[in-house]
Design an enzyme around this catalytic site. Structure first.
Site, mmCIF file in Angstrom:
data_model
loop_
_atom_site.group_PDB
_atom_site.id
_atom_site.type_symbol
_atom_site.label_atom_id
_atom_site.label_comp_id
_atom_site.label_asym_id
_atom_site.label_seq_id
_atom_site.Cartn_x
_atom_site.Cartn_y
_atom_site.Cartn_z
ATOM 1 N N ASP A 257 0.862 -1.168 0.000
ATOM 2 C CA ASP A 257 0.000 0.000 0.000
ATOM 3 C C ASP A 257 0.908 1.231 0.000
ATOM 4 O O ASP A 257 2.105 1.142 0.317
ATOM 5 C CB ASP A 257 -0.896 -0.023 1.248
ATOM 6 N N ASP B 262 0.045 5.239 0.883
ATOM 7 C CA ASP B 262 -0.019 6.221 1.959
ATOM 8 C C ASP B 262 -0.056 5.531 3.319
ATOM 9 O O ASP B 262 -0.924 4.699 3.577
ATOM 10 C CB ASP B 262 -1.261 7.105 1.787
#
Length: 341
Positions: free
Chosen positions: A19, A21
């Protein structure tokens, strides 16, 4: 409950899905040590993928942002919810299908790359479906027209359903708020392409390759639940949105396979706590839930503290149906893993 990795975790996986952020960067800065650890994984022969629910950016733009925080990435390493949504639409309706676009250029580019023809909501009479994704310049009159088309029978695909999005001024309403508005108005549940649903996870594996994937995330309801949806293990890092309160309240479908304060956990073994009564013990730490309140005593590695805490609190949650009270508990080490300079 947590899984055991008796050796270095990364040795059992040939694809690492990151992922963005909260894992790789926060805002415009890299998470401390993330660029070096990602490069170390790639240098060890692992496929590396960057997976995002944000449909507004193209893979090229994401790759540029990654380079800006010191992470080498090719656009082919980036997989977005827009790409997953576009592929889903092409499989359902065929090449050349006209699709109402409610979103930004990232979603538009993904539709075109899949051989679909994006059209405006005003041209919806000739379309076979509606697709939406985050786009900061989407206008209310376009939302109204698209919502009516969905109500009147056009299939609806949403890139993702995240209710919040991180911004420079804090958490703001995400694309999921729009999805909920259209769905409630039209009385229709959309097909969602992004995490935690299967399409984005499957698209990542298809595009980047690898037979033994590992999902790396900071968010339980997208990254970790998304890994569960396709039956792959996950590691939760504590450099983003998930902290103690969220972790101890996680239902089974949102529990990670492994926990680490940061990405160094990819290069470490992951022991499993021993259950003692209703509590857990590992590496000098003992965690128990007494009268509904978490108590942790001892000393040792920070990662082991999180492992015993999660194990004891999940056991309590499963047994009683309610989360443990952790309001007075302060995890060892810094409050949060800080950003790199």
């Amino acid at each position: 409950m947590l899984q055991e990795s008796p050796g270095v975790l990364l040795e059992a996986h040939d694809l690492v899905m990151f992922d963005l952020d909260g894992v790789v960067y926060v805002g415009g800065q890299a998470v401390a040590g993330a660029p070096q650890r990602i490069e170390r994984a790639r240098a060890g022969g692992r496929h590396v993928a960057f997976v995002t629910n944000n449909a507004s950016r193209t893979p090229d733009e994401v790759a540029v942002k990654l380079a800006g925080v010191g992470v080498a990435a090719d656009p082919s390493d980036v997989v977005t919810s827009a790409q997953a949504a576009a592929r889903l639409l092409r499989k359902q309706h065929g090449t050349g299908a006209r699709v109402v676009l409610l979103g930004g250029k990232g979603l538009e580019a993904a539709l075109v790359d899949e051989g679909l023809e994006p059209v405006s909501p005003s041209a919806g009479d000739s379309a076979v479906a509606v697709v939406s994704g985050y786009g900061k310049d989407v206008r209310w009159r376009e939302i109204m027209r698209a919502a009516v088309l969905v109500r009147d029978g056009l299939p609806y695909v949403a890139s993702n359903a995240d209710l919040t999005i991180p911004t420079a001024y804090g958490l703001a309403p995400g694309h999921g708020v729009l999805v909920r508005t259209i769905s409630e108005f039209a009385g229709v549940a959309p097909t969602v392409a992004g995490k935690p649903e299967r399409p984005l996870m499957e698209e990542t594996i298809r595009r980047v390759g690898g037979s033994t994937p590992l999902m790396v995330g900071d968010r339980l309801d997208t990254d970790i639940e998304g890994a569960h949806s396709v039956g792959v293990p996950s590691i939760l890092v504590l450099t983003g949105v998930t902290w103690l309160e969220e972790l101890v309240s996680a239902p089974p479908e949102m529990r990670p396979s492994y926990i680490s304060p940061d990405l160094e956990g990819l290069f470490e073994a992951h022991p499993v706590p021993e259950t003692v009564g209703g509590g857990a013990r590992l590496g000098g730490w003992q965690a128990d839930v007494v009268d509904g309140r978490l108590e942790v005593r001892g000393e040792g590695e920070v990662a082991d503290w999180w492992r015993v805490t999660a194990t004891a609190c999940w056991s309590h949650l499963d047994r009683t149906g309610g989360p443990a009270d952790v309001s007075d508990v302060v995890p060892p080490g810094p409050d949060r893993t800080t950003l790199s300079e």
